[in-house]
Design a protein around this motif. Structure first.
Motif, PDB file in Angstrom:
ATOM      1  N   HIS A 253       0.688  -1.226  -0.056  1.00  0.00           N
ATOM      2  CA  HIS A 253       0.073  -0.078   0.055  1.00  0.00           C
ATOM      3  C   HIS A 253       0.859   1.421   0.014  1.00  0.00           C
ATOM      4  N   SER A 254       1.875   1.035   0.534  1.00  0.00           N
ATOM      5  CA  SER A 254       2.815   2.303   0.682  1.00  0.00           C
ATOM      6  C   SER A 254       3.240   2.591  -0.597  1.00  0.00           C
ATOM      7  N   GLU A 255       3.821   1.702  -1.405  1.00  0.00           N
ATOM      8  CA  GLU A 255       4.200   2.023  -2.779  1.00  0.00           C
ATOM      9  C   GLU A 255       2.987   2.488  -3.625  1.00  0.00           C
TER      10      GLU A 255
ATOM     11  N   ASP B  49       7.885   2.960 -11.680  1.00  0.00           N
ATOM     12  CA  ASP B  49       8.524   1.695 -10.894  1.00  0.00           C
ATOM     13  C   ASP B  49       7.728   1.364  -9.314  1.00  0.00           C
ATOM     14  N   GLU B  50       7.392   2.614  -8.856  1.00  0.00           N
ATOM     15  CA  GLU B  50       6.652   2.399  -7.566  1.00  0.00           C
ATOM     16  C   GLU B  50       5.268   1.504  -7.595  1.00  0.00           C
ATOM     17  N   ALA B  51       4.791   1.617  -8.845  1.00  0.00           N
ATOM     18  CA  ALA B  51       3.488   0.896  -9.033  1.00  0.00           C
ATOM     19  C   ALA B  51       3.745  -0.471  -9.443  1.00  0.00           C
TER      20      ALA B  51
ATOM     21  N   ALA C 280      -6.510   0.191   6.236  1.00  0.00           N
ATOM     22  CA  ALA C 280      -5.139  -0.568   6.173  1.00  0.00           C
ATOM     23  C   ALA C 280      -4.207   0.581   6.334  1.00  0.00           C
ATOM     24  N   ARG C 281      -3.118   0.254   6.927  1.00  0.00           N
ATOM     25  CA  ARG C 281      -1.776   1.074   7.128  1.00  0.00           C
ATOM     26  C   ARG C 281      -1.159   1.056   6.031  1.00  0.00           C
ATOM     27  N   TYR C 282      -0.411   2.360   5.610  1.00  0.00           N
ATOM     28  CA  TYR C 282       0.608   2.553   4.850  1.00  0.00           C
ATOM     29  C   TYR C 282       1.634   3.591   5.353  1.00  0.00           C
ATOM     30  N   SER C 283       2.615   3.613   4.726  1.00  0.00           N
ATOM     31  CA  SER C 283       3.759   4.644   5.340  1.00  0.00           C
ATOM     32  C   SER C 283       3.434   6.041   5.641  1.00  0.00           C
ATOM     33  N   SER C 284       3.473   6.322   7.084  1.00  0.00           N
ATOM     34  CA  SER C 284       3.342   7.667   7.475  1.00  0.00           C
ATOM     35  C   SER C 284       3.992   8.861   6.453  1.00  0.00           C
TER      36      SER C 284
ATOM     37  N   LEU D 201      16.072  11.474   0.481  1.00  0.00           N
ATOM     38  CA  LEU D 201      15.735  11.028   1.919  1.00  0.00           C
ATOM     39  C   LEU D 201      14.905  10.046   1.867  1.00  0.00           C
ATOM     40  N   VAL D 202      13.610  10.169   1.280  1.00  0.00           N
ATOM     41  CA  VAL D 202      12.479   8.994   1.276  1.00  0.00           C
ATOM     42  C   VAL D 202      12.961   7.792   0.783  1.00  0.00           C
ATOM     43  N   ASP D 203      13.676   7.606  -0.534  1.00  0.00           N
ATOM     44  CA  ASP D 203      13.963   6.679  -1.346  1.00  0.00           C
ATOM     45  C   ASP D 203      15.198   6.143  -0.255  1.00  0.00           C
TER      46      ASP D 203
ATOM     47  N   MET E 234      11.269   9.180  10.905  1.00  0.00           N
ATOM     48  CA  MET E 234      10.005   8.335  11.489  1.00  0.00           C
ATOM     49  C   MET E 234       9.798   7.454  10.497  1.00  0.00           C
ATOM     50  N   MET E 235       9.869   7.220   9.290  1.00  0.00           N
ATOM     51  CA  MET E 235       9.650   5.991   8.590  1.00  0.00           C
ATOM     52  C   MET E 235      10.109   4.830   8.959  1.00  0.00           C
ATOM     53  N   PHE E 236      11.354   4.786   9.631  1.00  0.00           N
ATOM     54  CA  PHE E 236      11.791   3.634  10.403  1.00  0.00           C
ATOM     55  C   PHE E 236      10.719   2.929  11.255  1.00  0.00           C
ATOM     56  N   GLY E 237       9.963   3.709  11.661  1.00  0.00           N
ATOM     57  CA  GLY E 237       8.975   3.063  12.792  1.00  0.00           C
ATOM     58  C   GLY E 237       9.282   3.704  14.398  1.00  0.00           C
ATOM     59  N   PRO E 238       8.543   3.448  15.128  1.00  0.00           N
ATOM     60  CA  PRO E 238       8.513   3.928  16.347  1.00  0.00           C
ATOM     61  C   PRO E 238      10.019   3.536  16.977  1.00  0.00           C
ATOM     62  N   PRO E 239      10.446   4.338  18.315  1.00  0.00           N
ATOM     63  CA  PRO E 239      11.694   3.907  18.888  1.00  0.00           C
ATOM     64  C   PRO E 239      11.606   2.306  19.323  1.00  0.00           C
TER      65      PRO E 239
ATOM     66  N   PRO F 163       6.136  -2.907  18.971  1.00  0.00           N
ATOM     67  CA  PRO F 163       5.663  -4.071  19.560  1.00  0.00           C
ATOM     68  C   PRO F 163       5.907  -5.424  18.690  1.00  0.00           C
ATOM     69  N   ASN F 164       6.431  -5.148  17.477  1.00  0.00           N
ATOM     70  CA  ASN F 164       6.458  -6.188  16.556  1.00  0.00           C
ATOM     71  C   ASN F 164       8.009  -6.690  16.306  1.00  0.00           C
ATOM     72  N   SER F 165       8.922  -5.771  16.433  1.00  0.00           N
ATOM     73  CA  SER F 165      10.229  -5.856  16.081  1.00  0.00           C
ATOM     74  C   SER F 165      11.041  -7.035  16.559  1.00  0.00           C
ATOM     75  N   ARG F 166      10.870  -7.494  17.951  1.00  0.00           N
ATOM     76  CA  ARG F 166      11.562  -8.428  18.723  1.00  0.00           C
ATOM     77  C   ARG F 166      10.877 -10.007  17.777  1.00  0.00           C
TER      78      ARG F 166
ATOM     79  N   ILE G  52      12.598 -11.845   9.553  1.00  0.00           N
ATOM     80  CA  ILE G  52      11.985 -11.269   8.686  1.00  0.00           C
ATOM     81  C   ILE G  52      12.847  -9.772   8.784  1.00  0.00           C
ATOM     82  N   LYS G  53      12.672  -9.142   9.918  1.00  0.00           N
ATOM     83  CA  LYS G  53      13.266  -7.962  10.102  1.00  0.00           C
ATOM     84  C   LYS G  53      14.873  -8.338  10.540  1.00  0.00           C
ATOM     85  N   ARG G  54      15.763  -7.819  10.078  1.00  0.00           N
ATOM     86  CA  ARG G  54      17.085  -8.108  10.554  1.00  0.00           C
ATOM     87  C   ARG G  54      17.710  -7.235  11.382  1.00  0.00           C
TER      88      ARG G  54
ATOM     89  N   GLU H  73       3.386  13.608  16.727  1.00  0.00           N
ATOM     90  CA  GLU H  73       3.049  13.844  15.435  1.00  0.00           C
ATOM     91  C   GLU H  73       2.925  12.487  14.605  1.00  0.00           C
ATOM     92  N   PHE H  74       4.064  11.517  14.834  1.00  0.00           N
ATOM     93  CA  PHE H  74       3.770  10.368  14.015  1.00  0.00           C
ATOM     94  C   PHE H  74       2.545   9.722  14.628  1.00  0.00           C
ATOM     95  N   LYS H  75       2.210   9.545  15.738  1.00  0.00           N
ATOM     96  CA  LYS H  75       0.806   8.859  16.117  1.00  0.00           C
ATOM     97  C   LYS H  75      -0.374   9.590  15.489  1.00  0.00           C
TER      98      LYS H  75
HETATM   99  N1  3HC Z   1       4.172   4.470   9.125  1.00  0.00           N
HETATM  100  C1  3HC Z   1       3.265   3.816   9.241  1.00  0.00           C
HETATM  101  N2  3HC Z   1       2.964   2.969  10.427  1.00  0.00           N
HETATM  102  C2  3HC Z   1       4.103   2.481  10.803  1.00  0.00           C
HETATM  103  C3  3HC Z   1       5.279   2.973  10.475  1.00  0.00           C
HETATM  104  C4  3HC Z   1       5.351   4.134   9.549  1.00  0.00           C
HETATM  105  N3  3HC Z   1       6.415   4.755   9.177  1.00  0.00           N
HETATM  106  N4  3HC Z   1       6.102   2.327  11.316  1.00  0.00           N
HETATM  107  C5  3HC Z   1       5.557   1.787  12.011  1.00  0.00           C
HETATM  108  N5  3HC Z   1       4.480   1.610  11.819  1.00  0.00           N
HETATM  109  C6  3HC Z   1       3.140   0.841  12.367  1.00  0.00           C
HETATM  110  C7  3HC Z   1       3.697  -0.397  12.109  1.00  0.00           C
HETATM  111  O1  3HC Z   1       3.091  -1.107  10.958  1.00  0.00           O
HETATM  112  C8  3HC Z   1       2.632  -1.244  13.631  1.00  0.00           C
HETATM  113  O2  3HC Z   1       1.572  -0.994  13.302  1.00  0.00           O
HETATM  114  P1  3HC Z   1       0.554  -2.588  13.239  1.00  0.00           P
HETATM  115  O3  3HC Z   1       0.976  -3.229  14.321  1.00  0.00           O
HETATM  116  O4  3HC Z   1      -1.012  -1.994  13.251  1.00  0.00           O
HETATM  117  O5  3HC Z   1       1.034  -3.028  11.940  1.00  0.00           O
HETATM  118  C9  3HC Z   1       3.236  -0.026  14.603  1.00  0.00           C
HETATM  119  O6  3HC Z   1       3.432   1.083  13.890  1.00  0.00           O
HETATM  120  C10 3HC Z   1       4.318  -0.445  15.626  1.00  0.00           C
HETATM  121  O7  3HC Z   1       5.318  -0.482  14.733  1.00  0.00           O
HETATM  122  P2  3HC Z   1       6.419  -1.673  14.806  1.00  0.00           P
HETATM  123  O8  3HC Z   1       7.916  -1.229  14.933  1.00  0.00           O
HETATM  124  O9  3HC Z   1       6.094  -2.628  15.868  1.00  0.00           O
HETATM  125  O10 3HC Z   1       5.946  -2.274  13.291  1.00  0.00           O
HETATM  126  P3  3HC Z   1       7.030  -3.363  12.469  1.00  0.00           P
HETATM  127  O11 3HC Z   1       8.003  -4.342  13.418  1.00  0.00           O
HETATM  128  O12 3HC Z   1       6.485  -4.042  11.370  1.00  0.00           O
HETATM  129  O13 3HC Z   1       7.975  -2.245  11.794  1.00  0.00           O
HETATM  130  C11 3HC Z   1       8.381  -1.187   9.597  1.00  0.00           C
HETATM  131  C12 3HC Z   1       7.723  -1.247  11.080  1.00  0.00           C
HETATM  132  C13 3HC Z   1       9.968  -0.644   9.939  1.00  0.00           C
HETATM  133  C14 3HC Z   1       7.547   0.044   8.776  1.00  0.00           C
HETATM  134  C15 3HC Z   1       8.351  -2.359   9.060  1.00  0.00           C
HETATM  135  O14 3HC Z   1       6.969  -2.903   8.907  1.00  0.00           O
HETATM  136  C16 3HC Z   1       9.068  -2.631   7.807  1.00  0.00           C
HETATM  137  O15 3HC Z   1      10.222  -2.732   7.638  1.00  0.00           O
HETATM  138  N6  3HC Z   1       8.247  -2.730   6.767  1.00  0.00           N
HETATM  139  C17 3HC Z   1       8.772  -2.787   5.265  1.00  0.00           C
HETATM  140  C18 3HC Z   1       8.965  -1.567   4.633  1.00  0.00           C
HETATM  141  C19 3HC Z   1       7.933  -0.610   4.346  1.00  0.00           C
HETATM  142  O16 3HC Z   1       6.822  -0.875   4.581  1.00  0.00           O
HETATM  143  N7  3HC Z   1       8.212   0.541   4.095  1.00  0.00           N
HETATM  144  C20 3HC Z   1       7.477   1.425   3.816  1.00  0.00           C
HETATM  145  C21 3HC Z   1       7.686   2.499   3.148  1.00  0.00           C
HETATM  146  S1  3HC Z   1       7.591   2.222   1.417  1.00  0.00           S
HETATM  147  C22 3HC Z   1       8.488   3.160   0.446  1.00  0.00           C
HETATM  148  O17 3HC Z   1       9.409   3.530   0.899  1.00  0.00           O
HETATM  149  C23 3HC Z   1       8.343   3.271  -0.937  1.00  0.00           C
HETATM  150  C24 3HC Z   1       9.461   4.239  -1.538  1.00  0.00           C
HETATM  151  O18 3HC Z   1       9.387   4.201  -2.916  1.00  0.00           O
HETATM  152  C25 3HC Z   1       9.879   5.241  -1.023  1.00  0.00           C
END
Ligand code: 3HC
Length: 345
Positions: A69-71, A100-102, A131-135, A153-155, A222-227, A232-235, A242-244, A292-294
């Motif tokens: 969805h983010s793409e 390419d993103e499509a 559904a969620r997509y990237s912030s 920065l974003v890419d 903030m794209m990298f997700g919460p601290p 909750p999902n990282s561990r 899946i995540k390294r 702001e992220f939340k």
């Molecule tokens: N935007 C939206 N939601 C986010 C987020 C962000 N930047 N970062 C975290 N979240 C959400 C998580 O999805 C999770 O919500 P959920 O439990 O309802 O699914 C919640 O916040 C808690 O975060 P966690 O750290 O526990 O979640 P993850 O372990 O899944 O880590 C992630 C989040 C790092 C984004 C991981 O899911 C990931 O690596 N995903 C794959 C990469 C991705 O999706 N990138 C999106 C950008 S696409 C892109 O960059 C396109 C390019 O063309 C630029």
């Protein structure tokens, strides 16, 4: 008496059969779990037909569908600038990037489909706002320099996050990421080049580039997700290969990369607290606004409503394409089965 016997025998048989079946099912599950544990221990790959725990499948679906969805939503801020790109060359490059993103969305939806998720359902969830997509894609692209800042920065953040995903334990996801990362590298370079040209242009152009970097820097981090202590999902995702790396680890690496590159650009990052911690051997940055992220995740970012509205419109506009493609596929299939029958006859 005979009738009683006739009734009781099948009942006993069926009980016996179902016991056998459930024993077989339990054995299959135990073998599947043993194979899964071995694959995890050997850091090798799970493929679609392999047994996997439900929670593993669910986690993958959550991450891959969000990623897809983010793409797709991520096409919007840049697509808005295709018609306003400053030259034919820039227009062609930007158009290729958006396409390419499509494509990335398609690879990822396909990977999610191998886990049993239906693409129509994923799309329905996205356009229903469920559904969620990237912030990051809920921020506006205000000037041409934003095309540079998004690319750089974003890419750049996407690459930093996604290169380790090429080694994800789920085969279809890891393989999709290899191609995606190659294309993202081109995207980042084109963004860098836009900023480089602007920063060596007129003072107004340089200022425009700096302003774009100032606005996209924190959302990119903030794209990298919460601290980590609020992730909750990282561990579990890391335990399943899946995540390294954790969110903070990748964010810190990204800051280190940007610090070097921004010097070449002749620009600055809007963060006076960036420093390399010699003890931890990690890059540190200033505080980020996690409220702001939340808010953005809760649907209250600057462009959330607009992005979803546009996606709904595009989905409606594309209805005739989907109908035509389905009709064509049905026609081809009918023709193929006819040919097979003729051949058999
Ligand atoms: N935007 C939206 N939601 C986010 C987020 C962000 N930047 N970062 C975290 N979240 C959400 C998580 O999805 C999770 O919500 P959920 O439990 O309802 O699914 C919640 O916040 C808690 O975060 P966690 O750290 O526990 O979640 P993850 O372990 O899944 O880590 C992630 C989040 C790092 C984004 C991981 O899911 C990931 O690596 N995903 C794959 C990469 C991705 O999706 N990138 C999106 C950008 S696409 C892109 O960059 C396109 C390019 O063309 C630029």
């Amino acid at each position: 008496m005979a009738a009683q016997n006739l009734q009781s025998v099948p009942a006993e048989l069926s009980r016996g059969e179902s016991q056998e079946q459930s024993q077989e099912a339990a054995q299959r599950e135990a073998d599947g779990q043993a194979n899964f544990d071995r694959v995890m221990a050997e850091d090798s790959r799970i493929e679609p037909r392999d047994w996997m725990p439900d929670a593993y499948r669910k986690t993958l679906l959550r991450q891959i569908s969000q990623h897809a969805h983010s793409e797709i939503i991520g096409m919007q801020p840049e697509a808005n600038w295709i018609s306003r790109a400053p030259s034919l060359k820039r227009k062609a490059i930007l158009m290729a990037k958006v396409q390419d993103e499509a494509g990335h969305g398609l690879y990822l939806y396909s990977a999610a489909e191998t886990l049993g998720q239906n693409r129509d359902k994923m799309t329905a969830d996205l356009i229903a706002g469920k559904a969620r997509y990237s912030s990051i894609f809920n921020y506006p692209a205000l000037t041409w320099a934003d095309m540079g800042a998004i690319g750089w920065l974003v890419d750049g953040a996407a690459i930093c996050n996604q290169v380790p995903l090429c080694r994800a334990s789920y085969g279809p996801y890891g393989r999709a990421m290899v191609r995606i990362c190659k294309e993202e590298s081109f995207h980042q370079r084109q963004g860098f080049e836009i900023l480089l040209e602007l920063s060596h242009g007129t003072p107004e152009q340089k200022q425009m580039a700096q302003d774009a970097v100032n606005r996209w820097y924190a959302p990119a981090l903030m794209m990298f997700g919460p601290p980590d202590d609020d992730s909750p999902n990282s561990r579990q995702s890391m335990a399943w290969n899946i995540k390294r790396f954790s969110n903070d680890e990748l964010r810190s690496r990204f800051v280190g990369m940007m610090v070097e590159q921004v010097r070449v650009l002749g620009l600055t990052l809007p963060d006076s607290e960036i420093r390399f911690n010699e003890e931890t051997r990690k890059w540190e940055h200033g505080p980020l606004d996690w409220n702001e992220f939340k808010e953005v995740l809760a649907g209250r970012g600057p462009c959330n409503a607009q992005r979803l509205e546009r996606r709904r419109e595009a989905h409606d506009d594309g209805a005739w394409v989907r109908e035509a493609a389905a009709a064509y596929a049905a026609k081809r299939q009918a023709k193929q089965s006819m040919t097979t029958k003729e051949y058999a006859a």
